[in-house]
Motif scaffolding. Structure first.
Motif, short mmCIF file in Angstrom:
data_model
loop_
_atom_site.label_atom_id
_atom_site.label_comp_id
_atom_site.label_asym_id
_atom_site.label_seq_id
_atom_site.Cartn_x
_atom_site.Cartn_y
_atom_site.Cartn_z
N ALA A 96 4.09 45.20 0.76
CA ALA A 96 4.79 44.63 1.84
C ALA A 96 6.26 43.78 1.54
N THR A 97 6.14 42.86 1.83
CA THR A 97 7.18 41.77 1.46
C THR A 97 6.85 40.85 0.25
N ASP A 98 5.62 41.00 0.02
CA ASP A 98 5.10 40.11 -1.28
C ASP A 98 5.00 40.70 -2.45
N GLN A 99 5.92 39.98 -3.37
CA GLN A 99 5.73 40.22 -5.07
C GLN A 99 4.87 39.34 -5.97
N SER A 100 3.99 39.95 -6.53
CA SER A 100 3.01 39.23 -7.16
C SER A 100 3.04 39.64 -8.82
N LEU A 101 2.47 38.54 -9.60
CA LEU A 101 2.47 38.62 -11.09
C LEU A 101 0.99 38.23 -11.50
N ALA A 102 0.36 39.35 -12.25
CA ALA A 102 -0.91 38.88 -12.97
C ALA A 102 -0.65 39.00 -14.50
N LEU A 103 -1.08 37.68 -14.83
CA LEU A 103 -0.73 37.32 -16.37
C LEU A 103 -2.22 37.45 -17.20
N GLU A 104 -2.31 37.91 -18.32
CA GLU A 104 -3.41 37.86 -19.07
C GLU A 104 -3.17 37.75 -20.52
N LEU A 105 -3.87 36.96 -21.09
CA LEU A 105 -3.64 36.43 -22.54
C LEU A 105 -4.67 37.25 -23.41
N PHE A 106 -4.26 38.26 -24.33
CA PHE A 106 -4.94 39.31 -24.93
C PHE A 106 -4.91 39.15 -26.17
N ASN A 107 -6.14 38.97 -27.12
CA ASN A 107 -6.27 38.77 -28.36
C ASN A 107 -6.25 40.06 -28.99
N VAL A 108 -5.35 40.64 -29.98
CA VAL A 108 -5.40 41.79 -30.56
C VAL A 108 -6.47 42.22 -31.27
N ALA A 109 -6.79 41.08 -32.19
CA ALA A 109 -7.98 41.43 -33.21
C ALA A 109 -9.37 41.60 -32.45
N SER A 110 -9.43 40.88 -31.56
CA SER A 110 -10.91 40.95 -31.04
C SER A 110 -10.95 41.62 -29.59
N GLN A 111 -9.84 42.00 -29.18
CA GLN A 111 -9.51 42.98 -27.93
C GLN A 111 -10.11 42.37 -26.63
N GLU A 112 -9.90 41.03 -26.61
CA GLU A 112 -10.54 40.30 -25.47
C GLU A 112 -9.45 39.77 -24.70
N VAL A 113 -9.63 39.57 -23.28
CA VAL A 113 -8.64 38.69 -22.44
C VAL A 113 -9.30 37.24 -22.48
N LEU A 114 -8.44 36.36 -22.80
CA LEU A 114 -9.15 35.15 -22.92
C LEU A 114 -8.72 34.12 -21.89
N GLU A 115 -7.39 34.34 -21.12
CA GLU A 115 -6.72 33.54 -20.16
C GLU A 115 -6.32 34.62 -19.09
N ARG A 116 -6.32 34.05 -17.88
CA ARG A 116 -5.74 34.81 -16.72
C ARG A 116 -4.90 33.92 -15.87
N GLU A 117 -3.84 34.44 -15.14
CA GLU A 117 -3.35 33.80 -14.06
C GLU A 117 -2.77 34.94 -12.93
N SER A 118 -2.81 34.45 -11.81
CA SER A 118 -2.20 35.09 -10.66
C SER A 118 -1.11 34.31 -9.95
N LEU A 119 -0.08 35.02 -9.73
CA LEU A 119 1.35 34.43 -9.27
C LEU A 119 1.86 35.13 -8.13
N LEU A 120 2.01 34.55 -6.79
CA LEU A 120 2.70 35.08 -5.92
C LEU A 120 3.98 34.30 -5.62
N LEU A 121 5.06 35.17 -6.03
CA LEU A 121 6.56 34.73 -6.21
C LEU A 121 6.95 34.50 -4.82
N PRO A 122 7.70 33.25 -4.77
CA PRO A 122 8.13 32.75 -3.67
C PRO A 122 9.56 33.75 -3.18
N LYS A 123 9.94 34.56 -4.02
CA LYS A 123 10.95 35.25 -3.51
C LYS A 123 11.02 36.34 -4.61
N ARG A 124 11.57 37.70 -4.04
CA ARG A 124 11.21 38.73 -4.82
C ARG A 124 12.50 38.72 -5.84
N GLY A 125 11.70 38.95 -7.18
CA GLY A 125 12.81 38.91 -8.50
C GLY A 125 12.84 37.66 -8.94
#
Length: 264
Positions: A96-125
Motif C-alpha cells: 500500500a503506502t508503506d515501504q519497508s526494509l529488512a536487513l540481515e548480516l550474513f557470514n559468507v564462510a558459515s552461511q549463517e545470518v547473525l543479525e536482523r533488523e526490520s525498518l518501516l521507512l517514514p517516507k517512500r524512498g
C-alpha cells in the motif's frame, strides 16, 4: 593503540558488501536507489561502495541477489564473487503506502545470518541514518574483529644441518684363511697308489706260488715238479719277497689313508 586500530580500519581491504536479495512491488530503479542510500548510511568500516559492488557483479552478468530465492549457498557464492567475508542482505517491500526494509548480516564462510533488523521507512524512498544506527553498531561488533585481527606472518622454516657423527666400528680380527685340503689329497693319492702296488705284488706272489705247485703226476701218485731244485728255490724266494712287499704296501696304504682322513 587507538590510532593503530583506526589506521588499520582506514587501510583495510573491503570485507563487507550490501546486496539486494528481494523486492516486492518496487521497481528495479527504485530498489537500486534505496540500496545506494542504505550503503552510504551504514557507515561500517570496510564496507564496499555500492557502485563497486555493482561493477563486480556485472562482470558475472548479475545485478543483484534476487535470483537466489533466499538460498544461503547462493548468497555465499555472491560473497565469494565480491571477495568479501560479510554481506548485508537487503529486502525492499511496498505494501500500500508503506515501504519497508529488512536487513540481515550474513557470514559468507558459515552461511549463517547473525543479525536482523526490520525498518518501516517514514517516507517512500527515504532512509534516515538514525534508523540504521542500531543495526550498524551490531554489524561493526561482528565485522571489526575480522578487520583488525593481524594476518599470520609466514615464518621461514629454518633447517639446521647437522654433520653426521661418524661411528667407529670396533676392529674385528680378520677371518681365518680357508683351510687347504691339498695335503689330504696328496696323502690320499699316495695311499691309493700303495694299496694298488700291494695288490699287484700280492697277485704276482700268489701266481709264483702257484707255479711251485705245478708238475707232472708220477707212478707213485705224487706231483713231480718240472723245475730244478735251484729254479724252485729262486721262484719260492721271489714269491715270498713279493708277498712280503704286498703286505708292506697294503699296510702303508692303510696308514696313509687314515692320515689323509685326519688332516682333511
Amino acid at each position: 593503540m587507538v590510532s593503530h586500530v583506526l589506521l588499520l580500519l582506514l587501510t583495510a581491504e573491503p570485507n563487507t558488501a550490501t546486496i539486494l536479495v528481494r523486492r516486492t512491488a518496487v521497481s528495479p530503479a527504485e530498489a537500486t536507489g534505496l540500496m545506494s542510500k542504505v550503503t552510504q548510511r551504514l557507515e561500517v568500516p570496510g564496507l564496499l561502495e555500492f557502485n563497486e559492488s555493482q561493477r563486480r557483479l556485472s562482470t558475472f552478468a548479475l545485478k543483484d541477489g534476487t535470483t537466489c530465492g533466499g538460498k544461503p549457498d547462493c548468497h555465499a557464492e555472491l560473497g565469494r564473487q565480491l571477495e568479501v567475508g560479510w554481506l548485508v542482505l537487503v529486502s525492499v517491500s511496498q505494501i500500500a503506502t508503506d515501504q519497508s526494509l529488512a536487513l540481515e548480516l550474513f557470514n559468507v564462510a558459515s552461511q549463517e545470518v547473525l543479525e536482523r533488523e526490520s525498518l518501516l521507512l517514514p517516507k517512500r524512498g527515504e532512509v534516515p541514518a538514525a534508523m540504521l544506527d542500531n543495526f550498524a553498531e551490531r554489524v561493526r561488533a561482528r565485522v571489526l574483529p575480522a578487520l583488525v585481527e593481524p594476518k599470520p606472518i609466514d615464518v621461514p622454516l629454518v633447517t639446521t644441518l647437522l654433520r653426521p657423527v661418524e661411528v667407529k666400528q670396533p676392529l674385528l680380527p680378520p677371518p681365518p684363511p680357508p683351510r687347504s685340503h691339498a695335503g689330504g689329497i696328496v696323502l690320499g693319492a699316495v695311499a691309493l697308489a700303495a694299496v694298488g702296488a700291494g695288490v699287484g705284488l700280492l697277485v704276482n706272489g700268489l701266481a709264483l706260488q702257484g707255479k711251485l705247485t705245478q708238475g707232472t703226476p708220477g707212478q707213485d701218485g705224487r706231483i713231480h715238479s718240472d723245475l730244478s731244485s735251484s729254479q724252485a728255490k729262486a721262484l719260492n724266494d721271489s714269491a715270498s719277497l713279493q708277498l712280503g712287499l704286498a703286505a708292506g704296501a697294503g699296510a702303508l696304504g692303510l696308514a696313509l689313508g687314515a692320515t689323509a682322513v685326519i688332516v682333511w
